[in-house]
Write a protein that holds these residues in place. Structure first.
Motif, PDB file in Angstrom:
ATOM      1  N   ARG A   1      -0.648  -6.131   3.983  1.00  0.00           N
ATOM      2  CA  ARG A   1      -0.736  -4.799   3.362  1.00  0.00           C
ATOM      3  C   ARG A   1      -0.759  -4.989   1.856  1.00  0.00           C
ATOM      4  O   ARG A   1       0.261  -4.895   1.199  1.00  0.00           O
ATOM      5  CB  ARG A   1       0.445  -3.933   3.794  1.00  0.00           C
ATOM      6  CG  ARG A   1       0.049  -2.467   3.986  1.00  0.00           C
ATOM      7  CD  ARG A   1       1.165  -1.666   4.586  1.00  0.00           C
ATOM      8  NE  ARG A   1       2.326  -1.575   3.751  1.00  0.00           N
ATOM      9  CZ  ARG A   1       2.407  -0.837   2.655  1.00  0.00           C
ATOM     10  NH1 ARG A   1       1.390  -0.147   2.251  1.00  0.00           N
ATOM     11  NH2 ARG A   1       3.504  -0.791   1.943  1.00  0.00           N
TER      12      ARG A   1
ATOM     13  N   SER B   1       0.876  -2.403  -1.190  1.00  0.00           N
ATOM     14  CA  SER B   1       2.235  -1.885  -1.244  1.00  0.00           C
ATOM     15  C   SER B   1       2.984  -2.512  -2.401  1.00  0.00           C
ATOM     16  O   SER B   1       2.934  -3.715  -2.607  1.00  0.00           O
ATOM     17  CB  SER B   1       2.962  -2.187   0.067  1.00  0.00           C
ATOM     18  OG  SER B   1       4.290  -1.748  -0.016  1.00  0.00           O
TER      19      SER B   1
ATOM     20  N   THR C   1       1.461   8.052   1.566  1.00  0.00           N
ATOM     21  CA  THR C   1       0.765   6.946   0.926  1.00  0.00           C
ATOM     22  C   THR C   1       1.316   6.700  -0.470  1.00  0.00           C
ATOM     23  O   THR C   1       2.011   7.539  -1.041  1.00  0.00           O
ATOM     24  CB  THR C   1      -0.746   7.222   0.824  1.00  0.00           C
ATOM     25  OG1 THR C   1      -0.959   8.355  -0.031  1.00  0.00           O
ATOM     26  CG2 THR C   1      -1.359   7.479   2.194  1.00  0.00           C
TER      27      THR C   1
ATOM     28  N   ASP D   1      -3.412   3.695   1.174  1.00  0.00           N
ATOM     29  CA  ASP D   1      -2.342   2.688   1.141  1.00  0.00           C
ATOM     30  C   ASP D   1      -1.061   3.339   1.672  1.00  0.00           C
ATOM     31  O   ASP D   1      -0.319   3.975   0.923  1.00  0.00           O
ATOM     32  CB  ASP D   1      -2.157   2.180  -0.284  1.00  0.00           C
ATOM     33  CG  ASP D   1      -0.972   1.230  -0.419  1.00  0.00           C
ATOM     34  OD1 ASP D   1      -0.573   0.635   0.597  1.00  0.00           O
ATOM     35  OD2 ASP D   1      -0.446   1.099  -1.538  1.00  0.00           O
ATOM     36  N   ALA D   2      -0.823   3.206   2.963  1.00  0.00           N
ATOM     37  CA  ALA D   2       0.322   3.863   3.587  1.00  0.00           C
ATOM     38  C   ALA D   2       1.630   3.351   3.012  1.00  0.00           C
ATOM     39  O   ALA D   2       1.792   2.160   2.730  1.00  0.00           O
ATOM     40  CB  ALA D   2       0.295   3.651   5.099  1.00  0.00           C
TER      41      ALA D   2
ATOM     42  N   TRP E   1       4.688   0.207   6.401  1.00  0.00           N
ATOM     43  CA  TRP E   1       3.876  -0.839   7.010  1.00  0.00           C
ATOM     44  C   TRP E   1       3.525  -0.493   8.455  1.00  0.00           C
ATOM     45  O   TRP E   1       2.600  -1.065   9.040  1.00  0.00           O
ATOM     46  CB  TRP E   1       4.611  -2.175   6.965  1.00  0.00           C
ATOM     47  CG  TRP E   1       5.908  -2.174   7.738  1.00  0.00           C
ATOM     48  CD1 TRP E   1       7.141  -1.840   7.254  1.00  0.00           C
ATOM     49  CD2 TRP E   1       6.092  -2.487   9.114  1.00  0.00           C
ATOM     50  NE1 TRP E   1       8.077  -1.917   8.244  1.00  0.00           N
ATOM     51  CE2 TRP E   1       7.463  -2.321   9.403  1.00  0.00           C
ATOM     52  CE3 TRP E   1       5.239  -2.889  10.133  1.00  0.00           C
ATOM     53  CZ2 TRP E   1       7.989  -2.546  10.665  1.00  0.00           C
ATOM     54  CZ3 TRP E   1       5.762  -3.116  11.399  1.00  0.00           C
ATOM     55  CH2 TRP E   1       7.135  -2.944  11.650  1.00  0.00           C
ATOM     56  N   ARG E   2       4.249   0.448   9.049  1.00  0.00           N
ATOM     57  CA  ARG E   2       4.002   0.797  10.453  1.00  0.00           C
ATOM     58  C   ARG E   2       2.825   1.756  10.611  1.00  0.00           C
ATOM     59  O   ARG E   2       2.441   2.068  11.733  1.00  0.00           O
ATOM     60  CB  ARG E   2       5.252   1.427  11.070  1.00  0.00           C
ATOM     61  CG  ARG E   2       6.440   0.472  11.147  1.00  0.00           C
ATOM     62  CD  ARG E   2       7.615   1.097  11.861  1.00  0.00           C
ATOM     63  NE  ARG E   2       8.066   2.320  11.211  1.00  0.00           N
ATOM     64  CZ  ARG E   2       9.041   3.093  11.677  1.00  0.00           C
ATOM     65  NH1 ARG E   2       9.648   2.771  12.804  1.00  0.00           N
ATOM     66  NH2 ARG E   2       9.412   4.178  11.015  1.00  0.00           N
ATOM     67  N   GLU E   3       2.264   2.237   9.503  1.00  0.00           N
ATOM     68  CA  GLU E   3       1.189   3.227   9.585  1.00  0.00           C
ATOM     69  C   GLU E   3      -0.050   2.711   8.867  1.00  0.00           C
ATOM     70  O   GLU E   3       0.026   1.842   8.007  1.00  0.00           O
ATOM     71  CB  GLU E   3       1.653   4.552   8.988  1.00  0.00           C
ATOM     72  CG  GLU E   3       2.793   5.176   9.767  1.00  0.00           C
ATOM     73  CD  GLU E   3       3.340   6.434   9.108  1.00  0.00           C
ATOM     74  OE1 GLU E   3       3.506   7.438   9.818  1.00  0.00           O
ATOM     75  OE2 GLU E   3       3.615   6.382   7.900  1.00  0.00           O
ATOM     76  N   ASP E   4      -1.196   3.274   9.240  1.00  0.00           N
ATOM     77  CA  ASP E   4      -2.474   2.836   8.696  1.00  0.00           C
ATOM     78  C   ASP E   4      -3.240   4.068   8.216  1.00  0.00           C
ATOM     79  O   ASP E   4      -3.846   4.787   9.007  1.00  0.00           O
ATOM     80  CB  ASP E   4      -3.273   2.095   9.771  1.00  0.00           C
ATOM     81  CG  ASP E   4      -4.542   1.449   9.228  1.00  0.00           C
ATOM     82  OD1 ASP E   4      -4.999   1.862   8.152  1.00  0.00           O
ATOM     83  OD2 ASP E   4      -5.077   0.539   9.886  1.00  0.00           O
TER      84      ASP E   4
ATOM     85  N   ARG F   1      -5.891   4.249   6.284  1.00  0.00           N
ATOM     86  CA  ARG F   1      -7.346   4.093   6.372  1.00  0.00           C
ATOM     87  C   ARG F   1      -7.829   4.439   7.779  1.00  0.00           C
ATOM     88  O   ARG F   1      -8.839   5.129   7.956  1.00  0.00           O
ATOM     89  CB  ARG F   1      -7.754   2.671   6.005  1.00  0.00           C
ATOM     90  CG  ARG F   1      -9.254   2.472   5.879  1.00  0.00           C
ATOM     91  CD  ARG F   1      -9.540   1.007   5.586  1.00  0.00           C
ATOM     92  NE  ARG F   1      -8.940   0.588   4.334  1.00  0.00           N
ATOM     93  CZ  ARG F   1      -9.574   0.591   3.173  1.00  0.00           C
ATOM     94  NH1 ARG F   1     -10.815   1.022   3.105  1.00  0.00           N
ATOM     95  NH2 ARG F   1      -8.971   0.190   2.073  1.00  0.00           N
ATOM     96  N   ALA F   2      -7.089   3.968   8.784  1.00  0.00           N
ATOM     97  CA  ALA F   2      -7.455   4.290  10.161  1.00  0.00           C
ATOM     98  C   ALA F   2      -7.335   5.784  10.416  1.00  0.00           C
ATOM     99  O   ALA F   2      -8.135   6.369  11.155  1.00  0.00           O
ATOM    100  CB  ALA F   2      -6.571   3.512  11.138  1.00  0.00           C
TER     101      ALA F   2
END
Length: 609
Positions: free
Chosen positions: A15, A18, A470, A532-533, A536-539, A541-542
């Motif tokens: 990531r 971050s 984010t 940029d979430a 770290w558990r989330e995305d 961009r997705a």
């Protein structure tokens, strides 16, 4: 055993943007002497100590000096990982919570069924416009529309397809094959012809693009013929050339200039994957609109092109039959940059029927007058489009993210600026536009009607996908003009990083209202959600691509989907601060020399959506 720089590289690869979380994780994994048996509380304390050392302004990542680490026992590791999102988040202040609540309230109001999806020139849209007017009044803005009111009239022509009112026939070698209306093709609505028909030889012209260094029409005679074109842009075209020369309307202009009497766009297999034909076909009844001139004709009419049709990728072989090639070969040649023009045998027969009427819609315009009498006739424009798709398939398309959320953030930006103790030197206009979904019509009319030199910049908000928290904000167009500096200065003050357009393949800068300003030579930015979430558990961009694939222009774009309201409030503050910096700057912003937007370009509809 691995040194700390290796660990840093590993976490950064997972990531990279971050700012604190990776450092906290690494420091938590190390207990100082490398034996991995330190107590959890001490480790968390040490993690925050390291974080305090390496914390930097937004977008900067610094790691501490090398040290040894090894993984913690599973239960402690699990507990730390669960605590990290909480440890790295910042609790919003009461003021920020209030701003987030205001934004949510506006989104829920504007996307409510009572406004019937806010289709341009509908009663639902006008009701939503009244809501925005009341909000601007409550904020203490002054009206800046027509005749001292809040609304600016936008005259339009509206064309709607008549069901099964059209045909596309391929006549070759004594055979006559008809494509199926809606299943295989759709005629494009036309404000120029209620009933139109043409039969003529056809020429495949590749992408139909004519730009410096490329001319798909070189050596071709299109007079009295039908142009058959690949949809989309050729490979290798820079973003500005793509926007100005590869949109459907730009291609149609070129076809008409070369004498074509009709046009057929072949959708590519790549187009189908990004936006399936089934979704296009389901919206066949949606009208097309154009700005209406004083002679009651469309301002961008191409009456010589009597019929324009679009063919799904799976039916393209029928159009190409007997030509010596097939659709798959052409699509691959397009990807490889090897497309060549050639005449098609036989003739194509095209026809279409449309219902055409004169309508009117409105932009909503409020102003915060500048404090400097010598500069307050110059305006920074903060904009967001208010319209959406209305009712399709018997279901209301509320358009919560696209773009009730953009309007709500714009209104919160207005509140932030209106409540500051010192007003900016230049005036700030707050613009809720109509007709964006039909080709940036409200924004184009607004720019056309503005006094020369009155508009110095535009910050546009459209479809800010904020599904998760984010650390950044996404911006398209930041590298094209002097607006980059005030944007980055404002972001630094808010400790938020700025991400360049994360999905350039979607040509975001060319697909919303900021492009109407850019085409007129006015520096502009397009601001949307971050990628940029914070966790770290989330995305993020997705989440953005998932919205485009599942909710964009769909009934599921409602206010109860995942929307991170604190990020929306932060975006409002960022827009307000950026706008204030531009309004206070000694000089008007300008395009960079290589941007390609330094002068005006023909006022025509932009990329089809």
């Amino acid at each position: 055993m691995a040194d700390h720089s290796s660990a840093a590289m590993t976490i950064a690869a997972i990531r990279p943007a971050s700012r604190l979380e990776g450092v906290v994780a690494m420091a938590a994994f190390a207990d100082g002497d490398g034996d991995g048996d330190g107590d959890g509380a001490a480790m968390v304390s040490r993690a925050w100590w390291w974080a305090s050392i390496v914390a930097r302004p937004a977008g900067v990542v610094r790691y501490p000096a090398p040290m040894h680490y090894r993984c913690l026992p599973s239960p402690l590791l699990t507990a730390l990982l669960l605590l990290l999102p909480l440890a790295c988040s910042r609790a919003p202040t009461a003021q920020q919570q209030a701003g987030a609540a205001r934004i949510e309230a506006d989104v829920r109001a504007l996307s409510h069924d009572r406004f019937e999806g806010r289709l341009t020139a509908s009663r639902g849209f006008e009701g939503a416009a009244d809501h925005v007017v009341r909000r601007m009044q409550a904020l203490g803005l002054e009206p800046a529309g027509d005749a001292g009111g809040w609304l600016q009239a936008v005259p339009l022509l509206r064309a709607t397809r008549i069901e099964h009112g059209g045909e596309l026939r391929v006549r070759r070698d004594g055979r006559d094959r008809a494509l199926r209306w809606q299943s295989d093709f759709l005629p494009e609505p036309s404000v120029d012809h209620a009933v139109a028909q043409v039969e003529a030889p056809a020429v495949f012209v590749g992408h139909g693009v004519r730009v410096a260094g490329r001319d798909d029409y070189a050596g071709l005679d299109l007079r009295g013929r039908i142009a058959v074109l690949l949809d989309g842009a050729p490979v290798g075209l820079d973003p500005v050339s793509d926007a100005l020369h590869a949109s459907r309307q730009a291609k149609l202009r070129e076809a008409a200039r070369h004498g074509a009497v009709g046009a057929v766009f072949l959708r590519r297999d790549d187009d189908e994957r990004a936006w399936p034909w089934s979704r296009i076909a389901a919206h066949w009844h949606e009208p097309a609109m154009q700005l209406r001139g004083r002679d009651d004709r469309g301002l961008d009419s191409l009456p010589g092109l009597r019929v324009v049709a679009v063919v799904r990728a799976g039916a393209a072989d029928a159009v190409l039959a007997g030509s010596g090639t097939d659709a798959a070969t052409l699509f691959q040649a397009g990807r490889d940059g090897r497309v060549r023009a050639f005449p098609l045998p036989g003739t194509l027969r095209l026809s279409a029927r449309n219902a055409i009427d004169r309508v009117q819609s409105h932009n909503v315009v409020g102003r915060l007058r500048g404090s400097d009498p010598g500069l307050n006739d110059e305006h920074v424009v903060l904009s967001a489009h208010l319209d959406h798709l209305g009712i399709a398939g018997g279901r209301i398309h509320g358009g919560a993210v696209d773009n009730a959320l953009g309007v709500a953030v714009m209104l919160e930006s207005a509140r932030v600026l209106a409540t500051q103790p010192h007003r900016p030197r230049r005036s700030v206009l707050f613009l809720a536009t109509t007709g964006e979904e039909q080709g940036l019509l409200g924004a184009r009319w607004f720019v056309r009607a503005a006094p020369r030199g009155a508009l110095i910049s535009n910050l546009n908000l459209d479809m800010p996908v904020l599904a998760v928290a984010t650390d950044d904000v996404g911006v398209a167009g930041a590298a094209l003009s002097d607006l980059r500096q005030p944007l980055h200065d404002a972001a630094r003050e808010l400790d938020v990083s700025v991400s360049a357009d994360p999905l350039p393949q979607y040509a975001m800068f060319q697909r919303s209202d900021q492009h109407a300003f850019a085409r007129a030579g006015i520096p502009a930015l397009y601001l949307f959600g971050g990628v940029d979430a914070s966790s770290w558990r989330e995305d993020a961009r997705a989440g953005f691509t998932r919205f485009l694939g599942q909710r964009y222009h769909d009934v599921d774009d409602g206010p109860d989907q995942a929307i991170h309201w604190p990020d929306a409030e932060r975006l409002a503050r960022l827009v307000a601060r950026t706008g204030a910096r531009v309004a206070d700057a000694p000089q008007r912003p300008a395009w960079v020399a290589t941007a390609g937007y330094g002068g005006t370009v023909p006022d025509t509809p932009d990329t089809q959506r």
